[in-house]
Design an enzyme around this catalytic site. Structure first.
Site, PDB file in Angstrom:
ATOM      1  N   HIS A  63       4.499 -10.539   3.541  1.00  0.00           N
ATOM      2  CA  HIS A  63       4.767 -10.499   2.274  1.00  0.00           C
ATOM      3  C   HIS A  63       6.244 -11.266   2.094  1.00  0.00           C
ATOM      4  O   HIS A  63       6.520 -11.712   1.084  1.00  0.00           O
ATOM      5  CB  HIS A  63       4.961  -9.141   1.809  1.00  0.00           C
ATOM      6  CG  HIS A  63       3.602  -8.407   1.453  1.00  0.00           C
ATOM      7  ND1 HIS A  63       2.941  -7.844   2.153  1.00  0.00           N
ATOM      8  CD2 HIS A  63       2.832  -8.410   0.306  1.00  0.00           C
ATOM      9  CE1 HIS A  63       1.753  -7.665   1.883  1.00  0.00           C
ATOM     10  NE2 HIS A  63       1.831  -7.799   0.495  1.00  0.00           N
ATOM     11  N   GLY A  64       6.896 -11.453   3.446  1.00  0.00           N
ATOM     12  CA  GLY A  64       7.986 -12.097   3.193  1.00  0.00           C
ATOM     13  C   GLY A  64       9.055 -12.190   4.161  1.00  0.00           C
ATOM     14  O   GLY A  64       9.190 -11.018   4.838  1.00  0.00           O
TER      15      GLY A  64
END
Lengths: 458, 418
Positions: free
Chosen positions: A315-316
């Site tokens: 997600h990051g």
């Protein structure tokens, strides 16, 4: 380009659909390909070539796997190394270099690469093809342009769902473009548009206001967090709805990506309903190859932690996303081995409260990529700065209607109502409401007020 | 069945709007928003690879979307229906006031340093007038729970004034008091009214008169008063009255300003603009010129026909203006039946002032006319030369900074002053 924008809705989409329907079937894939590349190049005029290269690697790999079945492992490894290498370089290099330099206290040259939009989505999509071909679960696509069309297909390109090649393999060459599909697609697209523009943006505003303040009282912090939770759900599932709707208009059937996650009664159930295309990807390509749950308890816990660490990191490239993944890994292990059976016997209300509390705390981790800011916000949630102040009332008054609408819309109530056949007068009324909502959505887009793109880190 | 209707209805709405976009003639300038609309972008390899072409297209499409005002109004009304009172950075306050949200900038110390350095360099009296905005003065009208915005602005104001080494004008209490009986801020525009500007100028005027030390300008002014009193006893309760008694005139009742533009049409009516009235004979003597010598009207009636009616004052913002008297000052005395006064005397005794300002000063400057031999107006956003040299070379007696608190922190001009 994003779906929730005037250029996309009124120009790109209208022009594309007109052309797509007019040309003979053989050309439809090419029209879709050209428009998809335009769509991506609109925001990433240079990185569009990276995507074409990335797709080329897996396409070539598919051919090689077919031609040299004896060297299957080698070719698959090459494809995975290149795919993950690109992803690591463009998405994680900055972060990893920073981490290395802070851990070992040495100066590491900074790599200043900007993250190509959607790279996590299309890399996973493209990788799934190589993996499926290797396993014999998907046919080999010989036409590069068809394959590139699959990878770059604009409906799901930048914010998912992650469509696996096997899902649409048959529809690439043979799909039904029917009136019924179009009709269903329009309504599905509108549903997503309304979710994004009328709910997610309106509620995201609340969180933006709250998180801009420091040392907020508990009630304000919770209001803001509720705003964020509803924003990310309606934003993300709205994008998926729009993607599924657009797919239908073109004759593709993508799999569902969200199934009312906020009504879940356990965290395990939550993850069966949230971003399903990602969880099944990790299940099929990481969790099960690691042995899944048919292993010793220790190994199973290890498998779960690996999968959730990776899910978080996907997600990051920041610590909070890793922590967020670990947090869910731990919760799922606890549900599996510690209190799962007790939870099972608990009253429904308790199950809901537990699950809502669990994912809300999760979102507070997800929302701040600065750990210092997270810490401050987290203690605010539990009353470090008092319970409420005058501003709390202002936030409450300004957003309570939007929150209530959001809560109702995150349950299946409205969807169930729309699925039933009603009297013609009611059906007409539904359409009128739809038109009014559409006008409200256009008004919000024209005014160009708060309209963020949340997935630039994915 | 509703899906079938949707699949027809929505595309019809979209195509109708698209048709309106194609058929309606393109506009270059939005009068209502007082800005040039985004031009059609030019296509080239350079603009495509750096992405600017795509951004420009998005701006163009959004700026030229048919019935833009209607959509902005719809969006506001939807927000109000949801119970929101803060829309596009504007509070919907009591008594139909629109009030801009205040965001502290944290730049006050920086600005004070620049002004202090400037004040050290000039021989003139330097005064800073930071005007608290509607969010402070109409604090009681703010939606419940947002008073913190007013406090934040007052805090920044205090920080600024504490750090300044020059004279400062404290307006919060005065304007709040004046606001109880009159209207200090427009409802639909971020500027103050003549009422506010007059009260503030009165405060500055009092300060200059009260300064005990023998500053030349103040001395001159006292002399001027004494002198004027010999010509026209009884008329002069205030120096300003020597030239004209303050009469006011309503010049527009259709004013919808910057804040209205942010929220669109949502049934809030209009503001009235009340302006100082100067007789044509007086106006004839005023020379108001830009740097290249172009004469600019002090009050520009033609602007009242446009959407940006506040530009009526000084006909809008200019980088540089000098306002002085031209020709026979005597005529004014003749017109007031007080006999002719000597022009040389007049010029010798009135001070010269330089005003460094944002648009808030535009409606205040005409009120100062009688008190100064010349008024130089500078907008440092567009003036690159050294202002301190200008002050010293031209023998300016007073320098007055007039800035509103809402944009002071982010104003790019003031931090460039040298």
């Amino acid at each position: 380009m994003v779906f929730s924008s005037i250029p996309f809705l009124f120009y790109f989409l209208v022009l594309f659909l007109a052309l797509y329907y007019v040309v003979p079937f053989k050309l439809k894939n090419y029209v879709l390909l050209v428009f998809s590349l335009l769509f991506y190049a609109w925001g990433e005029p240079i990185y569009v070539f990276l995507m074409m290269f990335s797709a080329g690697v897996d396409w070539l790999d598919g051919l090689m796997l077919e031609k040299h079945p004896k060297a299957k492992k080698l070719y698959l490894t090459i494809a995975i190394v290149i795919n993950l290498g690109l992803l690591c370089f463009f998405k994680y290099a900055n972060f990893l270099m920073g981490a290395v330099s802070s851990v070992f206290k040495i100066a590491v040259p900074a790599v200043n690469v900007t993250l190509p939009i959607g790279i996590s989505f299309y890399t996973f999509q493209s990788m799934s093809y190589s993996l499926d071909v290797y396993r014999g679960n998907a046919k080999v696509e010989h036409n590069y342009f068809y394959y590139l069309m699959y990878v770059s297909m604009f409906p799901q390109l930048i914010a998912g769902p992650i469509v696996r090649y096997q899902t649409i393999a048959d529809e690439v060459r043979n799909r039904q473009i029917t009136k019924e599909n179009f009709v269903n697609g329009v309504s599905r697209f509108l549903l997503g548009l309304f979710k994004k523009v009328l709910l997610a943006n309106a509620l995201g505003e609340l969180f933006t206001l709250v998180s801009a303040e420091s040392n907020v009282p508990a009630a304000t912090a919770w209001l803001g967090l509720i705003g964020f939770a509803l924003q990310i759900y309606f934003d993300f599932s709205g994008y998926s709805d729009m993607a599924i709707g657009l797919g239908l208009m073109m004759g593709f059937h993508f799999l569902e990506n969200f199934d009312h996650p906020y009504i879940s009664r356990s965290v395990t159930e939550f993850w069966r309903r949230w971003h399903m295309s990602l969880s099944t990807w990790f299940r099929d390509y990481v969790y099960i190859p690691l042995g899944g749950n048919r292993v010793s308890v220790g190994r199973h816990i290890f498998n779960l932690m690996v999968v959730w660490l990776l899910t978080g990191f996907w997600h990051g490239a920041a610590y909070n996303f890793i922590l967020w993944g670990i947090y869910y890994g731990v919760l799922l292990i606890l549900e599996k081995y510690v209190y799962g059976s007790a939870l099972e016997k608990a009253p429904t209300l308790v199950k809901h409260i537990y699950t809502i509390f669990a994912f809300m705390i999760g979102w507070s981790l997800f929302a701040f990529d600065d750990m210092g800011a997270f810490g401050k916000f987290f203690v605010s949630l539990f009353g470090a700065n008092g319970f409420a102040d005058a501003k709390t009332f202002f936030y409450f008054r300004s957003y309570i209607i939007s929150i209530l609408i959001g809560v109702v819309c995150s349950t299946p109530l409205i969807g169930d109502f729309l699925k039933k056949e009603h009297k013609p007068a009611v059906e007409l009324l539904i359409s009128l409401v739809t038109a009014v909502l559409f006008i409200m959505a256009v008004a919000a887009l024209v005014t160009d007020s708060y309209n963020p793109f949340l997935y630039f880190r994915f | 069945m509703h899906k079938k209707i949707n699949a027809i209805l929505i595309p019809v709405i979209m195509i109708a709007l698209l048709g309106a976009f194609v058929l309606l003639p393109p506009k270059d300038f939005s009068e209502r928003e007082n800005r040039y609309l985004a031009p059609a972008p030019k296509l080239s390899i350079g603009t495509v690879t750096d992405g600017s072409f795509m951004e420009d297209i998005a701006d163009y499409v959004s700026d030229h979307f048919p019935f833009r005002d209607f959509w902005i109004g719809v969006n506001t009304r939807v927000g109000l229906m949801r119970g929101k009172t803060l829309i596009n950075g504007v509070y919907f306050a009591d008594d139909d006031y629109l009030i801009e949200k205040y965001e502290p900038s944290g730049n006050m110390k920086k600005i004070a340093t620049v002004v202090n350095n400037f004040a050290d360099k000039v021989d003139a009296k330097v005064t800073f007038m930071a005007v608290p905005t509607s969010v402070v003065i109409n604090r009681d009208r703010l939606p419940a729970g947002t008073e913190g915005d007013a406090d934040a602005q007052l805090e920044e104001l205090k920080e600024l004034y504490d750090a300044l080494d020059c004279y400062t004008i404290e307006l919060t209490e005065l304007l709040t008091k004046r606001n109880n009986s009159g209207q200090v801020f427009y409802r639909l525009d971020h500027h103050w009214t003549n009422t506010g500007a007059l009260a503030a100028y009165g405060e500055y005027y009092k300060l200059m008169r009260s300064l005990g030390d023998p500053v030349s300008a103040v001395e001159k002014r006292y002399k001027h008063q004494e002198w004027a009193a010999t010509i026209s006893p009884g008329l002069l309760s205030d120096t300003r009255d020597m030239f004209y008694s303050h009469t006011y005139k309503e010049v527009s009742d259709t004013f919808r300003g910057t804040l209205f533009n942010k929220v669109g049409e949502c049934g809030l009516g209009c503001d009235t603009i009340t302006s100082l009235y100067l007789g044509p004979m007086f106006l004839e003597m005023i020379s108001c010129r830009t740097e290249d010598g172009t004469q600019v009207p002090l009050f520009d009636d033609s602007k009242l026909e446009t959407a940006d009616q506040y530009a009526y004052f000084l006909s809008g913002n200019h980088p540089f203006l000098t306002i002085s008297y031209e020709g026979a000052v005597e005529t004014i005395y003749i017109s007031k039946d007080t006999g002719p006064g000597p022009l040389e005397m007049q010029e010798a005794i009135l001070p010269d002032i330089l005003i460094v300002k944002d648009s808030f000063a535009n409606c205040m400057i005409p009120l100062m006319l009688g008190d100064y031999a010349s008024i130089t107006v500078l907008d440092p956003r567009y003036y690159g030369d050294s202002i301190s040299s200008y002050v010293n070379e031209n023998g300016i007696d007073e320098v007055l900074f007039v800035y509103n608190m809402n944009t002071l922190g982010t104003d790019l001009g003031i931090r460039r002053i040298k």
